[in-house]
Scaffold this motif. Structure first.
Motif, PDB file in Angstrom:
ATOM      1  N   PRO A   8     -18.266  10.798 -17.291  1.00  0.00           N
ATOM      2  CA  PRO A   8     -18.142   9.391 -16.885  1.00  0.00           C
ATOM      3  C   PRO A   8     -16.781   9.073 -16.277  1.00  0.00           C
ATOM      4  O   PRO A   8     -16.691   8.332 -15.294  1.00  0.00           O
ATOM      5  N   LEU A   9     -15.717   9.633 -16.853  1.00  0.00           N
ATOM      6  CA  LEU A   9     -14.378   9.364 -16.338  1.00  0.00           C
ATOM      7  C   LEU A   9     -14.128  10.120 -15.042  1.00  0.00           C
ATOM      8  O   LEU A   9     -13.439   9.625 -14.150  1.00  0.00           O
ATOM      9  N   ARG A  10     -14.688  11.328 -14.957  1.00  0.00           N
ATOM     10  CA  ARG A  10     -14.506  12.112 -13.737  1.00  0.00           C
ATOM     11  C   ARG A  10     -15.088  11.360 -12.535  1.00  0.00           C
ATOM     12  O   ARG A  10     -14.457  11.246 -11.486  1.00  0.00           O
ATOM     13  N   GLY A  11     -16.282  10.827 -12.715  1.00  0.00           N
ATOM     14  CA  GLY A  11     -16.902  10.073 -11.629  1.00  0.00           C
ATOM     15  C   GLY A  11     -16.112   8.825 -11.283  1.00  0.00           C
ATOM     16  O   GLY A  11     -15.965   8.478 -10.104  1.00  0.00           O
ATOM     17  N   TYR A  12     -15.586   8.162 -12.306  1.00  0.00           N
ATOM     18  CA  TYR A  12     -14.786   6.955 -12.065  1.00  0.00           C
ATOM     19  C   TYR A  12     -13.559   7.270 -11.210  1.00  0.00           C
ATOM     20  O   TYR A  12     -13.277   6.578 -10.230  1.00  0.00           O
ATOM     21  N   PHE A  13     -12.810   8.320 -11.563  1.00  0.00           N
ATOM     22  CA  PHE A  13     -11.594   8.652 -10.829  1.00  0.00           C
ATOM     23  C   PHE A  13     -11.909   9.081  -9.392  1.00  0.00           C
ATOM     24  O   PHE A  13     -11.151   8.784  -8.466  1.00  0.00           O
ATOM     25  N   GLU A  14     -13.018   9.768  -9.213  1.00  0.00           N
ATOM     26  CA  GLU A  14     -13.383  10.199  -7.859  1.00  0.00           C
ATOM     27  C   GLU A  14     -13.735   9.007  -6.969  1.00  0.00           C
ATOM     28  O   GLU A  14     -13.386   8.967  -5.789  1.00  0.00           O
ATOM     29  N   GLN A  15     -14.408   8.014  -7.545  1.00  0.00           N
ATOM     30  CA  GLN A  15     -14.903   6.894  -6.738  1.00  0.00           C
ATOM     31  C   GLN A  15     -13.864   5.797  -6.538  1.00  0.00           C
ATOM     32  O   GLN A  15     -13.914   5.077  -5.534  1.00  0.00           O
ATOM     33  N   SER A  16     -12.923   5.654  -7.476  1.00  0.00           N
ATOM     34  CA  SER A  16     -11.999   4.513  -7.422  1.00  0.00           C
ATOM     35  C   SER A  16     -10.666   4.850  -6.762  1.00  0.00           C
ATOM     36  O   SER A  16      -9.781   3.998  -6.706  1.00  0.00           O
ATOM     37  N   GLY A  17     -10.518   6.057  -6.246  1.00  0.00           N
ATOM     38  CA  GLY A  17      -9.236   6.469  -5.684  1.00  0.00           C
ATOM     39  C   GLY A  17      -9.108   6.264  -4.193  1.00  0.00           C
ATOM     40  O   GLY A  17      -8.211   6.850  -3.563  1.00  0.00           O
ATOM     41  N   GLN A  18      -9.980   5.439  -3.606  1.00  0.00           N
ATOM     42  CA  GLN A  18      -9.934   5.199  -2.162  1.00  0.00           C
ATOM     43  C   GLN A  18      -9.220   3.884  -1.862  1.00  0.00           C
ATOM     44  O   GLN A  18      -9.483   2.863  -2.493  1.00  0.00           O
ATOM     45  N   LEU A  19      -8.317   3.914  -0.882  1.00  0.00           N
ATOM     46  CA  LEU A  19      -7.660   2.687  -0.451  1.00  0.00           C
ATOM     47  C   LEU A  19      -8.614   1.885   0.434  1.00  0.00           C
ATOM     48  O   LEU A  19      -9.509   2.448   1.066  1.00  0.00           O
ATOM     49  N   PRO A  20      -8.455   0.570   0.498  1.00  0.00           N
ATOM     50  CA  PRO A  20      -9.355  -0.247   1.326  1.00  0.00           C
ATOM     51  C   PRO A  20      -9.175   0.051   2.816  1.00  0.00           C
ATOM     52  O   PRO A  20      -8.120   0.529   3.247  1.00  0.00           O
ATOM     53  N   SER A  21     -10.203  -0.271   3.590  1.00  0.00           N
ATOM     54  CA  SER A  21     -10.171   0.022   5.024  1.00  0.00           C
ATOM     55  C   SER A  21      -9.101  -0.780   5.752  1.00  0.00           C
ATOM     56  O   SER A  21      -8.635  -0.382   6.818  1.00  0.00           O
ATOM     57  N   TRP A  22      -8.679  -1.902   5.165  1.00  0.00           N
ATOM     58  CA  TRP A  22      -7.688  -2.764   5.820  1.00  0.00           C
ATOM     59  C   TRP A  22      -6.246  -2.388   5.456  1.00  0.00           C
ATOM     60  O   TRP A  22      -5.305  -3.090   5.822  1.00  0.00           O
ATOM     61  N   THR A  23      -6.056  -1.279   4.750  1.00  0.00           N
ATOM     62  CA  THR A  23      -4.705  -0.841   4.391  1.00  0.00           C
ATOM     63  C   THR A  23      -3.873  -0.588   5.652  1.00  0.00           C
ATOM     64  O   THR A  23      -4.316   0.096   6.573  1.00  0.00           O
ATOM     65  N   ASN A  24      -2.665  -1.133   5.667  1.00  0.00           N
ATOM     66  CA  ASN A  24      -1.741  -0.951   6.785  1.00  0.00           C
ATOM     67  C   ASN A  24      -0.604  -0.048   6.307  1.00  0.00           C
ATOM     68  O   ASN A  24       0.252  -0.479   5.519  1.00  0.00           O
ATOM     69  N   ALA A  25      -0.607   1.215   6.762  1.00  0.00           N
ATOM     70  CA  ALA A  25       0.382   2.194   6.290  1.00  0.00           C
ATOM     71  C   ALA A  25       1.803   1.764   6.617  1.00  0.00           C
ATOM     72  O   ALA A  25       2.732   2.008   5.833  1.00  0.00           O
ATOM     73  N   ASN A  26       1.995   1.109   7.747  1.00  0.00           N
ATOM     74  CA  ASN A  26       3.334   0.668   8.123  1.00  0.00           C
ATOM     75  C   ASN A  26       3.840  -0.408   7.173  1.00  0.00           C
ATOM     76  O   ASN A  26       5.011  -0.393   6.756  1.00  0.00           O
ATOM     77  N   LEU A  27       2.960  -1.337   6.803  1.00  0.00           N
ATOM     78  CA  LEU A  27       3.356  -2.369   5.838  1.00  0.00           C
ATOM     79  C   LEU A  27       3.631  -1.764   4.467  1.00  0.00           C
ATOM     80  O   LEU A  27       4.544  -2.214   3.751  1.00  0.00           O
ATOM     81  N   LEU A  28       2.872  -0.745   4.068  1.00  0.00           N
ATOM     82  CA  LEU A  28       3.142  -0.077   2.795  1.00  0.00           C
ATOM     83  C   LEU A  28       4.545   0.519   2.796  1.00  0.00           C
ATOM     84  O   LEU A  28       5.281   0.396   1.811  1.00  0.00           O
ATOM     85  N   ARG A  29       4.922   1.165   3.887  1.00  0.00           N
ATOM     86  CA  ARG A  29       6.269   1.756   3.965  1.00  0.00           C
ATOM     87  C   ARG A  29       7.344   0.681   3.890  1.00  0.00           C
ATOM     88  O   ARG A  29       8.358   0.864   3.208  1.00  0.00           O
ATOM     89  N   GLN A  30       7.113  -0.426   4.569  1.00  0.00           N
ATOM     90  CA  GLN A  30       8.097  -1.504   4.521  1.00  0.00           C
ATOM     91  C   GLN A  30       8.177  -2.124   3.124  1.00  0.00           C
ATOM     92  O   GLN A  30       9.255  -2.511   2.669  1.00  0.00           O
ATOM     93  N   GLY A  31       7.029  -2.228   2.464  1.00  0.00           N
ATOM     94  CA  GLY A  31       7.038  -2.723   1.088  1.00  0.00           C
ATOM     95  C   GLY A  31       7.828  -1.812   0.174  1.00  0.00           C
ATOM     96  O   GLY A  31       8.583  -2.275  -0.700  1.00  0.00           O
ATOM     97  N   GLU A  32       7.666  -0.496   0.348  1.00  0.00           N
ATOM     98  CA  GLU A  32       8.443   0.472  -0.430  1.00  0.00           C
ATOM     99  C   GLU A  32       9.938   0.324  -0.158  1.00  0.00           C
ATOM    100  O   GLU A  32      10.759   0.458  -1.075  1.00  0.00           O
ATOM    101  N   GLN A  33      10.301   0.036   1.082  1.00  0.00           N
ATOM    102  CA  GLN A  33      11.706  -0.130   1.442  1.00  0.00           C
ATOM    103  C   GLN A  33      12.303  -1.367   0.776  1.00  0.00           C
ATOM    104  O   GLN A  33      13.468  -1.353   0.359  1.00  0.00           O
TER     105      GLN A  33
END
Length: 368
Positions: free
Chosen positions: A46-71
């Motif tokens: 049950p946990l294996r399936g949960y981790f496999e399915q819930s580890g995807q980022l949303p389609s609207w993720t903006n990698a550039n904004l993530l980097r700026q947020g980290e900064q």
């Protein structure tokens, strides 16, 4: 949304406890908390399936904004940790119904060190460079917190101690409200501390936490795209949920005592409660019975010791306030290494790049 929770995570936990004996299921959950790296092969199906399915980022993720947020986190990390202690967490304690979960789990009052370290660790994990990338520690940390929320819901419902008048435990509204305390409340706190952020940086920081909220199972319509809409949502949720409770006040006192304990010496005496009032406002602070403060009396001493002022006039806005809060935040981070020492505790982790940029000291001895 107060009657809606998180079906995928709830189903995984329910299957786990039905498939395993309670003792074995509890052992598996504890193993998840202790281990930094989760090996899917070692987990129950049950946990294996949960981790496999819930580890995807949303389609609207903006990698550039993530980097700026980290900064932003790299530049203002100590201030953000201060906002966590003095605004985000106590704001959560002002939710009259939602705070009952924390009270029933008893973790904050009986083991405040561990609770704070776990929360601080999640923030560091998701905001550190690459934290939300494929296989990133932040992504895994968010998945684990989501699963722990489901486990708490399951165990609280089984306990018979939950009042239906509080609605569902860790429901969608409470989860969204909590997430906003880590994004919009932090951004407002940074402004009140005298930290300078551009509109793009503010948007990037919020976007990062919007992605975290998606990974943690919050419904997308409770994750507004625009920061302005998120700020309005935060205000609406606060109006709907805030109230004075003995449980919220007890948790706040435990948090204040912890900060006084881990900030060394007496240079910062009285500063935690003063910052709580400044960052949250008197209305919320009064609900939580935060002690009254006098900014001038409490701050002139530390600023004079540090050589930043020579008279009795001090402003809470601008470089002086930002410097003082940054120093206090750095001491809190250093304290997180010390309070979680011991063979039975998971050590607090801070990437080398952040340790160096924040000038955090003492971590080497704390890990011995």
């Amino acid at each position: 949304m107060r009657e809606q929770c998180d079906p995928p995570a709830d189903e995984a936990v329910r299957n786990l406890f039905q498939r395993e004996k309670v003792q074995a299921a509890n052992a598996l959950m504890k193993q998840l908390v202790v281990n930094e790296n989760v090996s899917l092969e070692m987990l129950a199906p049950p946990l294996r399936g949960y981790f496999e399915q819930s580890g995807q980022l949303p389609s609207w993720t903006n990698a550039n904004l993530l980097r700026q947020g980290e900064q932003v986190f790299g530049r203002y990390g100590p201030h953000i940790i201060t906002a966590l202690f003095c605004a985000s967490l106590p704001s959560c304690y002002s939710a009259a119904k939602g705070v009952q979960v924390l009270h029933l789990t008893a973790r904050m009052e009986t083991d405040p060190h561990r609770r704070i370290v776990e929360t601080g660790q999640m923030i560091v994990d998701v905001m550190a460079p690459g934290g939300l990338g494929m296989g990133g520690r932040g992504l895994r940390s968010a998945q684990k917190v989501r699963l722990m929320h489901a486990a708490v819901r399951y165990l609280i419902r089984q306990s018979g101690r939950w009042d239906p008048a509080w609605n569902q435990p860790i429901n969608q509204e409470d989860m969204a409200g909590t997430l906003l305390t880590f994004s919009t409340v932090v951004l407002r706190s940074l402004e009140r501390m005298g930290c300078m952020l551009s509109d793009t940086e503010r948007r990037a920081y919020y976007h990062t936490w919007r992605v975290v909220g998606y990974v943690m199972g919050i419904r997308e319509h409770l994750l507004p795209e625009r920061l302005e809409d998120a700020i309005r949502l935060e205000g609406l949720i606060q109006q709907r949920t805030s109230g004075a409770t003995p449980e919220g006040q007890a948790l706040t006192q435990a948090l204040l005592k912890l900060m006084e304990h881990i900030a060394p010496g007496n240079l910062f005496d009285g500063l935690p409660s003063t910052l709580m009032r400044h960052l949250m406002g008197d209305a919320t602070a009064n609900l939580l019975a935060v002690p009254p403060s006098n900014w001038t009396r409490l701050l002139v001493g530390p600023l004079r010791v540090l050589g930043w002022v020579s008279d009795g006039v001090v402003s809470l806005q601008g470089p002086q306030a930002a410097q003082l809060v940054g120093l206090f935040g750095r001491k809190l981070v250093e304290g997180l290494f010390w309070v979680n020492r011991g063979p039975a505790r998971v050590p607090f982790r801070l990437p080398t790049a952040l340790r160096e940029s924040w000038d955090v000291r003492g971590w080497e001895q704390a890990r011995l």
